[in-house]
Design an enzyme around this catalytic site. Sequence first.
Site, PDB file in Angstrom:
ATOM      1  N   ASP A 281      -4.341  10.072   9.294  1.00  0.00           N
ATOM      2  CA  ASP A 281      -2.989   9.625   9.600  1.00  0.00           C
ATOM      3  C   ASP A 281      -2.449  10.250  10.879  1.00  0.00           C
ATOM      4  O   ASP A 281      -2.666  11.423  11.166  1.00  0.00           O
ATOM      5  CB  ASP A 281      -2.051   9.954   8.433  1.00  0.00           C
ATOM      6  CG  ASP A 281      -2.400   9.146   7.200  1.00  0.00           C
ATOM      7  OD1 ASP A 281      -2.716   7.957   7.357  1.00  0.00           O
ATOM      8  OD2 ASP A 281      -2.372   9.704   6.088  1.00  0.00           O
TER       9      ASP A 281
ATOM     10  N   GLU B 268       0.863  -1.183   0.000  1.00  0.00           N
ATOM     11  CA  GLU B 268       0.000   0.000   0.000  1.00  0.00           C
ATOM     12  C   GLU B 268       0.898   1.230   0.000  1.00  0.00           C
ATOM     13  O   GLU B 268       1.663   1.443   0.942  1.00  0.00           O
ATOM     14  CB  GLU B 268      -0.883  -0.041   1.249  1.00  0.00           C
ATOM     15  CG  GLU B 268      -1.925   1.022   1.349  1.00  0.00           C
ATOM     16  CD  GLU B 268      -2.714   0.881   2.652  1.00  0.00           C
ATOM     17  OE1 GLU B 268      -3.128   1.940   3.181  1.00  0.00           O
ATOM     18  OE2 GLU B 268      -2.906  -0.248   3.153  1.00  0.00           O
TER      19      GLU B 268
END
Length: 260
Positions: free
Chosen positions: A58, A47
Amino acid sequence: MKDRIKTTFEQKGKKLLNVYFTAGYPTLEATVPLIEAVTEAGADLVEIGMPFSDPLADGPVIQHSGTVALQNGMNMRVLFRQLQGVRQRVPDAPILLMGYLNPVMQFGVENFCREAAEAGVDGVILPDLPLDDYVEEYQEIFRRYNLRPVFLITPQTAPERIRRIDELTDSFLYLVSGPGTTGSQTGQDSTAQEAYFQRIEAMNLRNPRLIGFGIGDKQSFDRACQYAEGAIIGSALIKAMDGVDDAPAAARQFVQSVLN
């Protein structure tokens, strides 16, 4: 066209490792050497994060890697240039792009899908892409280029939405392990987490599941694999590459430490 995602899950079955790293980190040209290193070490899926200035899902580690990558000069056009020819070097492992809708829209959704498909990308994870927008505006484009969307499921996701997500994709379901952002392992109630995983398993969904967020070593990987086909590790891999002279070697060693 070869369905690498489906083939990988069918062949491996259990304990699949999906590793995440940010394109252009720690150096601009590290992307393809890292793909090769992690797959050689045994990672089943790769990924690749497309760095963005405002990455909502994130945590600080991936945010920092994105900032460095942008400073290094990484952008969508550079990434697609780097990925040209990657399938000669890594023919079988599924490659997914993970990022946010804004840069994809700026690039042009059809242009993005076309270039991703030409580079041999198999799937796309856009956490801030609303389901309705995907269905109404982008589903046909994704299908035209054989790109599999991956959607996130959280402990708060309603059962009817989970079933809709399961119908809208032919890749895997990304189970967010608990509250917080990527890399976060604090405040997770193991009993509640286990109940959540078991509740999803009992739904008998058609797509396999990978658990992400807060998975960072062999112990947490093995535990996650008790409740799904595999798990996703990102922040811990990026930490392992921080400040080293040979990032691919560090990445290879990290993957081996999780799997062996």
